[in-house]
Design a protein around this motif. Structure first.
Motif, mmCIF file in Angstrom:
data_model
loop_
_atom_site.group_PDB
_atom_site.id
_atom_site.type_symbol
_atom_site.label_atom_id
_atom_site.label_comp_id
_atom_site.label_asym_id
_atom_site.label_seq_id
_atom_site.Cartn_x
_atom_site.Cartn_y
_atom_site.Cartn_z
ATOM 1 N N VAL B 181 -6.213 -5.068 -4.532
ATOM 2 C CA VAL B 181 -6.473 -3.616 -4.647
ATOM 3 C C VAL B 181 -7.457 -3.190 -3.567
ATOM 4 O O VAL B 181 -7.256 -2.220 -2.850
ATOM 5 C CB VAL B 181 -7.086 -3.336 -6.053
ATOM 6 N N LEU B 182 -8.503 -4.029 -3.376
ATOM 7 C CA LEU B 182 -9.558 -3.613 -2.438
ATOM 8 C C LEU B 182 -8.978 -3.472 -1.026
ATOM 9 O O LEU B 182 -9.189 -2.472 -0.341
ATOM 10 C CB LEU B 182 -10.695 -4.664 -2.447
ATOM 11 N N PHE B 185 -7.030 -0.365 -0.858
ATOM 12 C CA PHE B 185 -7.928 0.791 -0.814
ATOM 13 C C PHE B 185 -8.575 0.880 0.568
ATOM 14 O O PHE B 185 -8.703 1.954 1.164
ATOM 15 C CB PHE B 185 -8.998 0.579 -1.908
ATOM 16 N N LEU B 188 -6.277 2.563 2.902
ATOM 17 C CA LEU B 188 -5.889 3.950 2.595
ATOM 18 C C LEU B 188 -7.031 4.924 2.921
ATOM 19 O O LEU B 188 -6.830 5.946 3.555
ATOM 20 C CB LEU B 188 -5.583 4.026 1.080
ATOM 21 N N LEU E 79 -8.462 8.104 -6.711
ATOM 22 C CA LEU E 79 -8.212 6.837 -6.002
ATOM 23 C C LEU E 79 -9.401 5.890 -6.183
ATOM 24 O O LEU E 79 -9.272 4.736 -6.595
ATOM 25 C CB LEU E 79 -8.002 7.176 -4.509
ATOM 26 N N THR E 83 -9.590 2.193 -8.147
ATOM 27 C CA THR E 83 -9.947 0.918 -7.466
ATOM 28 C C THR E 83 -11.156 0.282 -8.132
ATOM 29 O O THR E 83 -11.150 -0.909 -8.463
ATOM 30 C CB THR E 83 -10.294 1.248 -5.992
ATOM 31 N N GLN E 86 -10.366 -1.399 -11.338
ATOM 32 C CA GLN E 86 -9.705 -2.693 -11.078
ATOM 33 C C GLN E 86 -10.737 -3.759 -10.737
ATOM 34 O O GLN E 86 -10.789 -4.835 -11.331
ATOM 35 C CB GLN E 86 -8.737 -2.518 -9.882
ATOM 36 N N LEU E 87 -11.624 -3.403 -9.786
ATOM 37 C CA LEU E 87 -12.590 -4.424 -9.306
ATOM 38 C C LEU E 87 -13.519 -4.859 -10.443
ATOM 39 O O LEU E 87 -13.764 -6.054 -10.631
ATOM 40 C CB LEU E 87 -13.410 -3.844 -8.134
ATOM 41 N N ARG E 90 -11.723 -7.183 -12.671
ATOM 42 C CA ARG E 90 -11.533 -8.555 -12.137
ATOM 43 C C ARG E 90 -12.855 -9.319 -12.188
ATOM 44 O O ARG E 90 -12.929 -10.455 -12.626
ATOM 45 C CB ARG E 90 -11.031 -8.493 -10.683
#
Lengths: 487, 306, 479, 96, 98
Positions: B181-182, B185, B188, E79, E83, E86-87, E90
């Motif tokens: 994901v990072l 991101f 983007l 956005l 993110t 998510q981080l 994890r």
């Protein structure tokens, strides 16, 4: 008012000093040339100046440090007296030192600071204002320290530490006195004494005491003399020139300047400071002689003898009679010549015969006749045997004391003469009458050591015998007193 | 509106106390970031948009990231972090200072300050936004020195690098999963950030914005790229980075010296003032972006698993 | 005017060039030093002839823009800065452990100093102070891991000082609406100025490391590499002192209350005593010299109570004010020479512990001479500049009846003699240690600096006259 | 707008306390930033007059914020280096 | 019932709804036991809240440029929130929370 001569005199020892710092240890020839050349040139310049002053020329140089802070060099009879003494003796001591050291270590540094010292002394003599005097006075302290610690062993380092421990507080006292006075009267020049009316008597006395304390350290007045015997750890030429002439005389010279040119004799008497100063000087004279008797080593005995002899000069300044002043000023030169002879001889005994202690001098007269004769001449002169120089100054001091009505000074002079005899005669007795110890050795094969001693011995004799002539220090001193300080 | 202001002030003070005296280092940093955001709100209330932007971008944003990075590196768990005991003598001294300052703050009746003078001279400075006019022309000497201060901070960190020399890339090694994901991101956002940064720079001439705010946004984008593994971290080895670092103040100083030719030190002729200022600002933004990125990433630590 | 601009811009370009081309760092620094020397000579001539040189960056002038003015005081300090920095660069060029950051930081410190000396704007001085602080702290940090804790303590003290100063500036601007000192001088004092000036003075005292805020200075200056500590000790505290002087003599002379002067006198005296006594107890040379800085800074604080104490009898004006500047300059030169000597001895004998220095006078005579000359200057003995300073300040003390301050000056001189004698005696010990030879050229650098301090003493008349250009009225009239 | 000015003043005092009395170094850095922003708030608030804010303080504050950031960055760098070199997080125990 | 009044009501209604969702999200963060459920609450509620808020502001904005800017802000925050969630998830997994 030619400016060149005084500066030339100063430079004649400054330039050799700075140059020899950069000389390598090995280049003995160059270094000796520099020092001797400097000494000869200085002597020549001083003689030239003497002649010119005799015809009435005057010299004055002003270097502005800050608007009020002038480095003023002004020649008057008193400064000439002290300068000629140091010029002559510096030349002789340089010759002596070159022979004495031979090729020992760190000579560039030694001769550098040696010449720097003499530059400071001549500057001090020529100083025309209190602050200029102080500047050179302090430069003298700083340039003497490396000489005292020259051997760099623990004993001389300790001596150096003691020397600064006395000298720096002394300089603080002197600076306070100067600034305290100048903050009221403005910069003080020796030419026109400041009008002390603005200063109240109490603080004036305080200033005088501070002056005497500050200068007394170098002039080795009793409570402040502690550093002098210790400084004997320095090599012989150092103790000869510095502790017999330059440093000690600077203190006495300062006291004379302060008493005559700053306060003026009348003010000193009015404030009632003359007698206490005389008492202090007398105590030093007696105390010095007493301590000298107890010393085992030649040089420390001579050191204590210096402590007492210098106070004659201060005594001369303290007593109001004109003759006393003449006696004191003359003694400045007489004591210089006699004491340097004794130190030269002590150096020769140490160097050639390894004799440091007095009891090692038995029978030296036979083995080292010339040195012993010089030593005897010097010693007898110090005791004050007529017609020697010491006698002349003591007589004048006595007459001066009578003029001023201070009869007790006579007793002090008599007592000190006896004490001098008490610590010099035993040495003479050992030299000439006691048999030499079996292992004793000693020779006089190095002429460069002996000749300076002979010259100064003869000079001290001549100064006594021809005292009457105007050229002698006595005649000169009376000229100074007549012209400058008719009380 | 006064109630909102009072509420905001109380909140700011509360959060500040929590940040300074509260328990736990990580909590303190979080409170500090919140404090920064609230403070920028205060600047909005005080009609100082430029400052609000700077405060939130640099004060709360970058300093916050800096501190968070540090807390991470110091790797001390929050649990055993005791709350700091109150040191009373210092507290008393501080309260005396507080009393004096509050007394002074109350006594001073806010005047117009130099606002009229600035307005009168604004047309001759080449930019419409008075703050940028002051920053880039009236007090240009301060701004040049300020950019040198930034450079000093970077050079200050240089000897702290492992080998005492900062030749490897800045900051700790980053391991972002390539497809994760990072990194997504990280690909983007930067273009958008680039757009916003340049916009801020350009808008600075007439509306709130300017070199520093633009530079900060670009720096944030740069740091993100590095974290996402899109780009290798800048390091002193590459001459390109060093030149970029130096470009801003160098251009500024060059214009200053050039000014000597026609007026005086740091003087811009009125005709080209806008052009000159914009060139300087572009170079400055580039330098600021690089400097701030390097400062946030910190000196390189070889071999430290992230 | 061009010369002044060059002097301000050169170190900045120098720093940038060093960062851009780290390989040529030493050469760039040397070039900047030489060019600055030239520019300085031109500036000295200009100021000596035509009085203070002014620059108005951007052509706006106060109160909108920033006014920079190089008067006698500023140019004298810039001259001392050029001399000390050039010497430090010369020594650093041959010190192995010097990395690229050092060169850039020297340039940055230099530019910050020049900025502060000529600035007349309160906020511009703040930016200059911050640039100076960060560069100085970073310079300390180049001393390796042992220098981290002192550098951090230095940074926190300095940042506190800067923010206190800034708080004062904020209050001043809020009350007067003006940052320029000349305008501030004309504006009437406001009620809140008392608090503002108190804060600014407190901040500046922290940055000048005046007792009791001096705790950060000795560890920091001792931990930094010798060429760096030469810059730190000789120059950095002087910058905030210059601001303090500008503030009280130029900006608000009539705001100085009796209590302020008394406080500064007491703090100065305590600094002299505290620094001196602690210096006596250190056994590393750099510690002794660092604590000596704390003591010598104490002298500078005496200028505020002493100013205007000239009295009618003295043929000069502003004695104490000029004396304090003389002291700052002479101390700068002598202190830098001492730290460079320490650097050379560390190169030769490996450490600056006193018993490792034993006997080095024989091995490295020129360095011993340089240390001796510098010691004489710090003791304030003639013919050094230190003596002229002490003499001028003492005369003012006596004339204005503040004899206690004269005693402080003298006691400080004796203390200096005390703590500087121990290294001298160690140097003169007989044993010649095994040491790495150091080139005579390198030894000449500290000697030159120390002799400059002497030259300042001998030609103090010219220096004195130069200092009077642009001298504030309060310097003569007193606070 | 006196409430903001007063808040600024209180923040300065709070920051000063934290800067001097703080034990953990990072906390002292936070305190430094709080004190700095307090001074800026005071400066800015006192420059606010009938709806228009004086631009000069705004420019000074932006410069100040950037300078404060550089100071904090250097401080953080030093703190991290110190912690890694000596494992210590505060300067309290040694002399000082 | 002019168009203006209608706009005001719409703005208040939308921003009010947004605030309610923010409140819900915050309550969720405070009340829920472990990281994952908190994350869940946070992302869902706050994003919705943000949507309503942006709509309300858009209605209130005068110029279309502002509306575009608001939309850009909304997109970016969404956005970023995604993110970050998510981080955080994890790293929580890595730290062994189940």
């Amino acid at each position: 008012m030619s400016v060149a001569l005084p500066i030339a005199i100063l430079l004649s020892s400054l330039i050799p000093a700075l140059a020899s710092f950069f000389l390598a240890q090995e280049s003995h020839m160059w270094r000796n040339l520099l020092s001797l050349g400097g000494a000869v040139i200085k002597l020549g310049l001083v003689v030239a100046m003497l002649l010119a002053v005799a015809q009435g020329a005057a010299y004055e140089v002003q270097l502005n440090l800050a608007p009020g802070l002038h480095l003023l060099l002004r020649i008057d009879a008193l400064s000439l007296l002290f300068m000629s003494l140091s010029a002559v003796l510096w030349l002789l001591t340089t010759i002596y030192a070159i022979a004495y050291f031979g090729t020992k270590a760190e000579l560039s540094r030694f001769f550098g600071f040696f010449s720097l010292c003499v530059a400071a002394t001549t500057g001090l003599a020529m100083a025309g204002s209190l602050i200029s005097f102080f500047v050179f006075f302090e430069m003298l302290t700083l340039s003497t320290w490396p000489l005292v610690v020259h051997k760099q062993d623990d004993r001389s380092l300790a001596a150096g530490r003691r020397y600064l421990a006395y000298a720096l507080p002394g300089s603080v006292a002197l600076l306070v006195a100067i600034v305290w006075l100048e903050s009221v009267t403005g910069p003080v020049l020796f030419t026109d004494p400041p009008d002390l009316s603005a200063v109240d008597p109490v603080s004036l006395r305080g200033i005088f005491v501070l002056f005497v304390a500050g200068l007394g350290v170098k002039a080795a007045l009793v409570p402040l003399h502690g550093w002098l015997p210790g400084a004997m750890a320095a090599p012989a030429p150092v103790s000869a020139l510095l502790h017999a002439v330059a440093v000690v005389k600077a203190g006495a010279f300062g006291v004379v300047r302060v008493v005559y040119d700053v306060f003026g004799l009348i003010t000193v008497q009015d404030l009632g400071l003359g007698t206490p100063l005389a008492v202090a000087a007398s105590v030093t004279i007696l105390w010095g002689s007493l301590r000298a008797m107890q010393q085992e080593e030649i040089k420390t005995r001579l050191a204590y003898s210096t402590v007492s002899q210098v106070s004659y000069i201060i005594l001369g300044a303290a007593v109001a009679g004109p003759f006393a002043t003449i006696g004191g000023l003359a003694h400045l030169v007489h004591q210089g010549l006699m004491k340097i002879t004794l130190f030269f001889c002590a150096g020769i005994y140490d160097e050639r015969a390894g004799a440091k202690r007095i009891d090692a001098l038995n029978g030296m007269g036979a083995r080292m006749p010339v040195t012993s004769i010089c030593f005897s001449l010097g010693a007898l002169g110090m005791i004050g045997l007529p017609p020697m120089a010491g006698f002349v100054s003591k007589v004048y001091l006595g007459i001066g004391a009578l003029q001023a009505g201070e009869n007790w000074v006579l007793a002090v002079l008599a007592a000190s003469t006896l004490l001098n005899a008490a610590y010099f005669l035993p040495i003479l007795y050992r030299l000439w009458f006691l048999p030499a110890a079996d292992i004793a050795r000693g020779d006089e094969r190095s002429p460069m050591l002996v000749i300076p001693a002979v010259i100064t011995a003869l000079a001290s004799l001549a100064v006594g015998v021809f005292a009457a002539s105007p050229l002698s220090p006595l005649g000169w001193a009376s000229l100074i007193v007549a012209r400058e300080y008719a009380p | 509106m006064a109630v909102f202001d009072l509420l905001l002030c109380a909140l700011i003070l509360l959060v500040a106390v929590a940040a300074i005296v509260g328990k736990g280092l990580f909590r303190a940093v979080v409170f500090f970031v919140i404090y920064g955001v609230l403070l920028s709100l205060a600047w909005v209330r005080l009609d100082a948009p430029d400052v609000a932007l700077a405060e939130v971008a640099i004060g709360a944003g970058l300093t916050g990231v800096l501190l968070l990075g540090a807390v991470g590196r110091l790797a001390r768990s929050d649990a055993d972090e005791p709350a700091e005991p109150i040191d009373w003598p210092v507290a008393v001294a501080a309260s005396v200072v507080a009393a004096l300052l509050v007394g002074a703050a109350i006594k001073i009746t806010p005047g117009t300050g130099l606002e009229p003078e600035v307005r009168a001279v604004l047309t001759r400075t080449g930019v419409e936004n008075p703050v940028t006019a002051i920053l880039m022309n009236l007090r240009a000497w301060d701004t040049l020195l300020e950019s040198m201060v930034l450079i000093t901070a970077v050079i200050g960190l240089w000897p702290l690098a492992q080998g005492g020399d900062w030749m490897e890339p800045a900051g700790p090694a980053h391991h972002a999963q390539p497809g994760g994901v990072l990194s997504g991101f990280g690909r983007l956002l930067p273009p958008v950030a680039l757009l916003v940064g340049v916009y801020l720079l350009w808008a600075g001439a007439s509306q709130p914005g300017g070199a520093f705010q633009g530079g900060t946004v670009l720096a944030a984008a740069g740091v993100l790229c590095v974290m996402a593994g899109v780009v290798r971290a800048p390091g002193m080895a590459a001459p390109a980075w060093r030149l970029a670092l130096v470009a801003g103040p160098a251009v500024f100083a060059a214009f200053g010296v050039a000014g000597l030719a026609w007026g005086g030190f740091l003087t811009f002729p009125e005709a080209w003032a806008k052009g000159a200022i914009l060139t300087i600002e572009m170079a400055l933004t580039l330098s600021i972006a690089v400097v701030l990125a390097l400062l946030v990433l910190g000196p390189p630590q070889a071999g430290e698993a992230r | 005017m061009i010369a002044l601009a060059t002097l301000l811009i050169l170190p900045i370009f120098g720093a940038l060039a060093v960062v851009a081309v780290p390989g040529q760092a030493a050469r760039v620094a040397a070039a900047v030093a030489v060019l600055s020397g030239g520019a300085l000579a031109v500036l000295i001539m200009a100021v000596a002839k035509g009085g203070s040189v002014q620059i108005l960056p951007g052509g706006w002038g106060a109160p909108l823009g920033i006014a920079l003015e190089a008067d006698g005081l500023a140019v004298a300090f810039m001259a001392m800065t050029v001399a000390v920095t050039a010497a430090a660069i010369a020594l650093a060029a041959r010190t192995p452990a010097i990395g690229t950051p050092f060169w850039a930081l020297v340039m940055l410190t230099w530019s910050a100093l020049n900025v502060i000396y000529v600035s007349r704007d309160l906020f511009n001085m703040y930016v200059g102070l911050e640039l100076l602080t960060l560069a100085a702290v970073a310079l300390v940090a180049t001393g390796g891991t042992s220098a981290l804790a002192p550098a951090l303590r230095y940074l926190f003290f300095a940042l506190t000082g800067s923010l206190l100063y800034l708080a004062g500036v904020a209050l001043i601007y809020a009350a007067h609406g003006v940052l320029d000192m000349a305008h501030l001088a004309e504006a009437p004092l406001q009620a809140t100025d008392g608090v503002a000036l108190a804060l600014m003075t407190a901040g500046l005292l922290v940055k000048t490391a005046v007792f009791p805020f001096h705790a950060w200075l000795p560890p920091a200056h001792a931990a930094a590499p010798p060429p760096a500590s030469a810059l730190l000790s000789a120059l950095v505290p002087k910058a905030s002192f210059v601001i303090l002087m500008r503030l009280w003599f130029d900006a608000v002379p009539d705001a100085a209350t009796r209590s302020l002067l008394l406080t500064l006198a007491i703090l100065g005296a305590l600094a002299v005593a505290h620094g001196g006594v602690l210096a006596l107890r250190q056994d590393r040379l750099k510690q002794i010299v660092a604590y000596s800085t704390v003591a010598q800074i104490g002298y500078l604080m005496l200028v505020f109570p002493l100013a205007g104490g000239g009295g009618a009898a003295q043929p000069w004006a502003a004695g104490a004010w000029s004396g304090a500047i003389f002291h700052a300059l002479a101390h700068g030169l002598a202190k830098a020479a001492m730290f460079l000597c320490a650097g050379i001895w560390i190169m030769a004998a490996g450490s600056d512990r006193l018993d490792d220095l034993r006997g080095l006078a024989r091995a490295l005579p020129m360095t011993a001479m340089a240390f001796g000359v510098a010691a004489v200057t710090l003791m304030g003995l003639p013919p050094s500049g230190g003596f002229t300073a002490k003499y001028l300040m003492m005369t003012s003390a006596f004339a204005s009846g503040q004899v206690v301050l004269a005693i402080v000056l003298l006691a400080g001189g004796l203390l200096a003699a005390g703590y500087l004698y121990r290294p001298m005696e160690a140097l003169f010990a007989r044993v010649v240690p095994d040491h790495r030879p150091v080139s005579r050229l390198l030894q000449a650098v500290p000697l030159l600096l120390a002799l400059l301090a002497f030259a300042m003493g001998l030609f103090s008349d010219a220096v004195y006259a130069f200092l009077q250009t642009g001298r504030p009225g309060a310097a003569e009239g007193g606070l | 707008m006196t409430p903001f000015a007063v808040t600024g003043a209180l923040l300065v005092a709070l920051g000063l306390y934290g800067l001097i009395a703080g034990r953990a170094l990072l906390r002292r850095i936070i305190a430094f930033n709080v004190m700095g922003s307090g001074v800026f708030l005071m400066l800015g608030a006192l420059g606010w007059h009938e709806g228009r804010a004086d631009p000069v303080p705004q420019a000074l504050i932006i410069t100040g914020i950037v300078v404060a950031l550089s100071g904090s960055a250097l401080a953080v760098g030093l703190v991290v280096a110190l912690a890694r070199a000596t494992g210590r997080q505060h300067l309290r125990d040694d002399v000082g | 019932m002019s168009v203006e009044l209608l706009r005001q009501i719409a703005v208040y209604a939308l921003t009010g709804a947004g605030l309610v969702f923010f409140l819900a999200g915050t309550l969720g963060v405070v009340r829920f036991p472990d990281t994952f459920s908190r994350l869940h609450a946070l992302t869902k509620a706050d994003n919705l809240g943000l949507g309503f808020l942006t709509l309300g502001l858009a209605v209130n904005a005068e110029r279309w440029a502002d509306v575009a800017k608001l939309a850009l802000i909304w997109a970016l925050v969404l956005l970023a929130a995604g993110t970050v969630a998510q981080l955080v998830a994890r790293s929580a997994l890595v730290r062994g929370e189940r």
